[in-house]
Design a protein around this motif. Structure first.
Motif, PDB file in Angstrom:
ATOM      1  N   UNK A   1      37.187 -16.497   5.487  1.00 51.45           N
ATOM      2  CA  UNK A   1      37.879 -16.319   6.769  1.00 51.45           C
ATOM      3  C   UNK A   1      37.594 -14.906   7.272  1.00 51.45           C
ATOM      4  N   UNK A   2      37.060 -14.829   8.490  1.00 51.96           N
ATOM      5  CA  UNK A   2      36.704 -13.511   9.023  1.00 51.96           C
ATOM      6  C   UNK A   2      37.945 -12.796   9.543  1.00 51.96           C
ATOM      7  N   UNK A   3      37.844 -11.461   9.570  1.00 52.14           N
ATOM      8  CA  UNK A   3      38.935 -10.687  10.181  1.00 52.14           C
ATOM      9  C   UNK A   3      38.940 -10.924  11.690  1.00 52.14           C
ATOM     10  N   UNK A   4      40.084 -10.751  12.346  1.00 52.29           N
ATOM     11  CA  UNK A   4      40.126 -11.004  13.803  1.00 52.29           C
ATOM     12  C   UNK A   4      39.139 -10.146  14.584  1.00 52.29           C
ATOM     13  N   UNK A   5      38.899  -8.910  14.106  1.00 45.40           N
ATOM     14  CA  UNK A   5      37.988  -8.043  14.861  1.00 45.40           C
ATOM     15  C   UNK A   5      36.538  -8.497  14.753  1.00 45.40           C
ATOM     16  N   UNK A   6      36.225  -9.307  13.743  1.00 42.93           N
ATOM     17  CA  UNK A   6      34.833  -9.740  13.560  1.00 42.93           C
ATOM     18  C   UNK A   6      34.571 -11.137  14.103  1.00 42.93           C
ATOM     19  N   UNK A   7      35.640 -11.816  14.535  1.00 42.63           N
ATOM     20  CA  UNK A   7      35.425 -13.168  15.053  1.00 42.63           C
ATOM     21  C   UNK A   7      34.806 -13.094  16.435  1.00 42.63           C
ATOM     22  N   UNK A   8      34.200 -14.222  16.868  1.00 43.37           N
ATOM     23  CA  UNK A   8      33.621 -14.285  18.210  1.00 43.37           C
ATOM     24  C   UNK A   8      34.729 -14.174  19.257  1.00 43.37           C
ATOM     25  N   UNK A   9      34.438 -13.383  20.284  1.00 45.87           N
ATOM     26  CA  UNK A   9      35.427 -13.253  21.370  1.00 45.87           C
ATOM     27  C   UNK A   9      35.258 -14.411  22.338  1.00 45.87           C
ATOM     28  N   UNK A  10      36.378 -14.775  22.986  1.00 41.15           N
ATOM     29  CA  UNK A  10      36.350 -15.924  23.900  1.00 41.15           C
ATOM     30  C   UNK A  10      37.101 -15.624  25.174  1.00 41.15           C
ATOM     31  N   UNK A  11      36.648 -16.310  26.211  1.00 43.87           N
ATOM     32  CA  UNK A  11      37.436 -16.366  27.430  1.00 43.87           C
ATOM     33  C   UNK A  11      37.682 -17.843  27.718  1.00 43.87           C
ATOM     34  N   UNK A  12      38.898 -18.173  28.188  1.00 44.29           N
ATOM     35  CA  UNK A  12      39.226 -19.556  28.500  1.00 44.29           C
ATOM     36  C   UNK A  12      39.197 -19.727  30.008  1.00 44.29           C
ATOM     37  N   UNK A  13      38.350 -20.631  30.465  1.00 50.96           N
ATOM     38  CA  UNK A  13      38.119 -20.830  31.900  1.00 50.96           C
ATOM     39  C   UNK A  13      38.712 -22.176  32.295  1.00 50.96           C
ATOM     40  N   UNK A  14      39.598 -22.162  33.292  1.00 50.63           N
ATOM     41  CA  UNK A  14      40.190 -23.410  33.771  1.00 50.63           C
ATOM     42  C   UNK A  14      39.334 -23.931  34.910  1.00 50.63           C
ATOM     43  N   UNK A  15      38.840 -25.137  34.734  1.00 47.54           N
ATOM     44  CA  UNK A  15      37.913 -25.729  35.697  1.00 47.54           C
ATOM     45  C   UNK A  15      38.570 -26.947  36.325  1.00 47.54           C
ATOM     46  N   UNK A  16      38.518 -27.019  37.657  1.00 45.40           N
ATOM     47  CA  UNK A  16      39.034 -28.201  38.344  1.00 45.40           C
ATOM     48  C   UNK A  16      37.877 -28.931  38.997  1.00 45.40           C
TER      49      UNK A  16
END
Lengths: 246, 114
Positions: B1-16
């Motif tokens: 399990x990776x540390x939070x600082x090493x995990x991939x960063x994400x953005x959540x995009x709401x699409x309609x």
């Protein structure tokens, strides 16, 4: 050009050219822009239209697209444009598309038109004239890039469009020429959210602030410029205002 | 399990999606991946970590896409080009972007449900 960081994010983005085929399609497109995309300023091409409902007069300016490959066609097109546009009582402007460099140069030098459309397709790959774009800045002529011509074209034309667009935007940025992406939607299913249109500029130029400003700041500047040009209550240069005591 | 600082960063995009017919999440996933192959090739689709989130209840024709933050503008361009999903005419646009699922739900989804 300094765009204060964050300010363009609060402004509304504008689509300056839609080109509906019918009056029914025009009504559908305008109502979705106002209700779902929350846009209060739209530019409409009236080549195929004779009426616009009065409730939209505050939110709309109109244009006429002239396609010309010779000077005679340009002169005739501009006459037809002014005849057609005078029937509407709305601020208006004339747009030119051409594949001939001479016609573009003539139109820009003599200020026959207010905007140029799809300039990347008028030049061959990598052979873009800086002089023409410099003249556009002197004569207050803006550049518009139609997303739907890009989307509908072949892969080769798409590559040509993007490469030339990048070069044109670099020159336009130096010379302070207003440049905007437009949707050019002919039917309801071709419309674009104006905020997404700014990503079309970002893909070519990779500068997010400039891309966002193209659909917000630049488009509003162009809107104000056209409404002032069409305002007949403005005094003409050289005219006295008020009484002169003899 | 990776540390939070090493995990991939994400953005959540709401699409309609605007259109006359209802669209499934699986149809959208295949359509978006196809457009991203056309746009940037297999390298772009791999590096961007494009993924449509399935476990959340959303209103009809509203979806949440997770993507690497560097490629959010590229996703906007991909959605701009997306006009056809399984021979159904559509218009796709972004309602909003957020860093966490909860923030995106409260800002952009709760108004639609009500």
């Amino acid at each position: 050009m300094d765009y204060r960081c964050g300010e363009h994010r609060m402004r509304k983005h504008i689509d300056m050219l839609i080109n509906p085929v019918d009056e029914e399609e025009a009504e559908k497109i305008i109502s979705t822009y106002i209700n779902t995309f929350n846009v209060n300023k739209i530019g409409i091409c009236v080549n195929n239209i004779r009426k616009i409902p009065k409730k939209y007069y505050d939110k709309v300016i109109i244009s006429y697209v002239v396609k010309a490959n010779t000077k005679k066609e340009l002169e005739k097109g501009v006459k037809d444009a002014k005849n057609h546009l005078s029937k509407f009582k709305i601020p208006s402007f004339v747009i030119l598309t051409s594949t001939s460099y001479d016609v573009l140069r003539y139109g820009v030098e003599k200020r026959k038109v207010d905007a140029l459309l799809d300039l990347p397709l008028s030049f061959e790959m990598f052979k873009i004239d800086e002089v023409l774009i410099g003249l556009c800045s002197q004569n207050n002529i803006s550049l518009m890039f139609n997303f739907n011509t890009f989307r509908r074209s072949d892969r080769n034309k798409k590559v040509k469009y993007l490469r030339n667009l990048r070069k044109i935007l670099q020159i336009a940025y130096k010379k302070n020429v207003i440049s905007m992406p437009v949707s050019g939607a002919q039917t309801f299913y071709e419309i674009c959210n104006p905020r997404e249109l700014s990503s079309f500029m970002f893909i070519a130029y990779r500068n997010l602030q400039y891309a966002l400003a193209s659909t917000s700041f630049h488009a509003e500047e162009f809107w104000d410029f056209i409404t002032k040009l069409n305002d007949k209550t403005r005094p003409v240069a050289g005219m006295y205002i008020g009484d002169i005591d003899a | 399990m990776l540390k939070p600082s090493r995990r991939d960063k994400k953005r959540y995009v709401v699409v309609k999606i605007l259109g006359e017919e209802i669209i499934d999440k699986e149809e959208l996933i295949s359509a978006v991946w196809k457009e991203s192959y056309n746009y940037g090739g297999y390298v772009f689709t791999a590096l961007s970590n494009l993924n449509v989130i399935k476990d959340i209840n959303t209103p009809e024709n509203v979806f949440i896409i997770a993507i690497n933050p560097k490629y959010v503008e590229d996703l906007r361009f991909i959605l701009l080009n997306l006009r056809n999903i399984n021979n159904k005419k559509v218009i796709a646009y972004v309602k909003g972007v957020g860093g966490t699922l909860n923030s995106v739900k409260t800002k952009y989804l709760e108004g639609d449900e009500n």
